[in-house]
Design an enzyme around this catalytic site. Sequence first.
Site, mmCIF file in Angstrom:
data_model
loop_
_atom_site.group_PDB
_atom_site.id
_atom_site.type_symbol
_atom_site.label_atom_id
_atom_site.label_comp_id
_atom_site.label_asym_id
_atom_site.label_seq_id
_atom_site.Cartn_x
_atom_site.Cartn_y
_atom_site.Cartn_z
ATOM 1 N N GLY A 157 0.282 5.406 -4.538
ATOM 2 C CA GLY A 157 -0.326 6.669 -4.966
ATOM 3 C C GLY A 157 0.055 7.833 -4.078
ATOM 4 O O GLY A 157 0.394 8.927 -4.559
ATOM 5 N N ARG B 275 -5.904 -2.003 8.384
ATOM 6 C CA ARG B 275 -7.019 -2.874 8.010
ATOM 7 C C ARG B 275 -6.511 -3.930 7.031
ATOM 8 O O ARG B 275 -5.437 -3.808 6.466
ATOM 9 C CB ARG B 275 -8.167 -2.072 7.407
ATOM 10 C CG ARG B 275 -7.807 -1.210 6.220
ATOM 11 C CD ARG B 275 -9.022 -0.475 5.653
ATOM 12 N NE ARG B 275 -8.620 0.414 4.572
ATOM 13 C CZ ARG B 275 -8.288 1.699 4.727
ATOM 14 N NH1 ARG B 275 -8.313 2.253 5.935
ATOM 15 N NH2 ARG B 275 -7.932 2.433 3.692
ATOM 16 N N HIS C 233 3.310 3.548 -8.798
ATOM 17 C CA HIS C 233 3.211 2.122 -9.142
ATOM 18 C C HIS C 233 4.481 1.645 -9.839
ATOM 19 O O HIS C 233 4.967 0.538 -9.586
ATOM 20 C CB HIS C 233 1.997 1.872 -10.046
ATOM 21 C CG HIS C 233 0.684 2.157 -9.370
ATOM 22 N ND1 HIS C 233 0.324 1.572 -8.168
ATOM 23 C CD2 HIS C 233 -0.356 2.957 -9.719
ATOM 24 C CE1 HIS C 233 -0.877 1.991 -7.822
ATOM 25 N NE2 HIS C 233 -1.306 2.845 -8.734
ATOM 26 N N ARG D 179 1.455 -4.905 6.244
ATOM 27 C CA ARG D 179 0.803 -3.865 5.441
ATOM 28 C C ARG D 179 1.605 -2.577 5.557
ATOM 29 O O ARG D 179 1.923 -2.119 6.659
ATOM 30 C CB ARG D 179 -0.633 -3.610 5.896
ATOM 31 C CG ARG D 179 -1.281 -2.520 5.020
ATOM 32 C CD ARG D 179 -2.753 -2.371 5.204
ATOM 33 N NE ARG D 179 -3.267 -1.419 4.204
ATOM 34 C CZ ARG D 179 -4.477 -1.445 3.690
ATOM 35 N NH1 ARG D 179 -5.336 -2.368 4.075
ATOM 36 N NH2 ARG D 179 -4.850 -0.551 2.797
ATOM 37 N N LEU E 295 11.562 -20.349 -3.784
ATOM 38 C CA LEU E 295 10.466 -19.521 -3.279
ATOM 39 C C LEU E 295 9.239 -19.631 -4.172
ATOM 40 O O LEU E 295 9.330 -19.571 -5.400
ATOM 41 C CB LEU E 295 10.927 -18.052 -3.220
ATOM 42 C CG LEU E 295 9.855 -16.994 -2.910
ATOM 43 C CD1 LEU E 295 9.398 -17.094 -1.459
ATOM 44 C CD2 LEU E 295 10.385 -15.594 -3.192
ATOM 45 N N ASP F 138 0.832 -1.209 0.000
ATOM 46 C CA ASP F 138 0.000 0.000 0.000
ATOM 47 C C ASP F 138 0.864 1.257 0.000
ATOM 48 O O ASP F 138 1.963 1.268 0.557
ATOM 49 C CB ASP F 138 -0.896 -0.023 1.247
ATOM 50 C CG ASP F 138 -2.038 0.974 1.158
ATOM 51 O OD1 ASP F 138 -2.370 1.400 0.041
ATOM 52 O OD2 ASP F 138 -2.583 1.343 2.213
ATOM 53 N N TRP G 63 -10.637 -2.313 -9.783
ATOM 54 C CA TRP G 63 -11.188 -2.084 -11.120
ATOM 55 C C TRP G 63 -12.010 -0.796 -11.168
ATOM 56 O O TRP G 63 -12.252 -0.242 -12.244
ATOM 57 C CB TRP G 63 -12.055 -3.264 -11.566
ATOM 58 C CG TRP G 63 -11.294 -4.520 -11.858
ATOM 59 C CD1 TRP G 63 -11.297 -5.680 -11.125
ATOM 60 C CD2 TRP G 63 -10.401 -4.764 -12.952
ATOM 61 N NE1 TRP G 63 -10.469 -6.625 -11.689
ATOM 62 C CE2 TRP G 63 -9.907 -6.087 -12.822
ATOM 63 C CE3 TRP G 63 -9.968 -3.989 -14.035
ATOM 64 C CZ2 TRP G 63 -9.003 -6.642 -13.732
ATOM 65 C CZ3 TRP G 63 -9.067 -4.544 -14.935
ATOM 66 C CH2 TRP G 63 -8.595 -5.851 -14.784
#
Length: 245
Positions: free
Chosen positions: A16, A187, A30, A181, A124, A13, A62
Amino acid sequence: MNRLPRHIAIIMDGNGRWAKEQGQDRLFGHFHGVESVRNIVEGSAELGIEYLTLYAFSTENWDRPEYEVTGLMELLVDTIRKEVPTLNKNNIRLHVIGDMSMLPDSAKNELNEALAETATNTGLNLIMALSYSSRWEITAAIKHMAKDIENGKLHSGDIDQSTLQQYLSTSEFPDPELMIRTSGEYRISNFLLYQLAYAELYFTNTRWPDFRKENLYEAILDFQGRERRFGKTGEQIKQEATTNN
């Protein structure tokens, strides 16, 4: 090194927001996030981690602006094409979980080629969650189970937790022991909801494009400092450890 998690899952995350902080377009983030993927895959392979799952694109993604989705798909195709030789060189096997039917044909073709070309690698296991969400996965699993009951292949009285696991897209893999995260959100965002039941959760403020091996090591050290009880008491765990040693 003898207390490494077998399976690490990561929600990548912050691309952006990282780009905005640099005064750039979201796709710039990205693009730079790919370098982090390369670095973390390499670091995981060096440590001997057996499974690494990366949440690359959710079914909800999407709904993002069309230019961003198109750019992400083009980046995905280009990255896979370039990285397959490196995966083979490092004995890394690629897997994909998610609703592949939603991907453009160019992405599906590149992915299928990459899956075939890395299928015999034994190091891996790199699992890319693409067009994936846990609710989609569980719904698909229940539909599949219902169809097998209708066809007499499965009896409702025989269904237990292990039965459901066999119908999930992760049936070939052990559950993650550590979930990371990045970017400061606390979350799970529809990611491996069933599989993360007993995972240790680690959250960091570091944006994904800045996440490197050193950050991965910090997360693993944090994991190793925790007592994993699985519903038992700390005393029971210590007693079992003493007995096993």
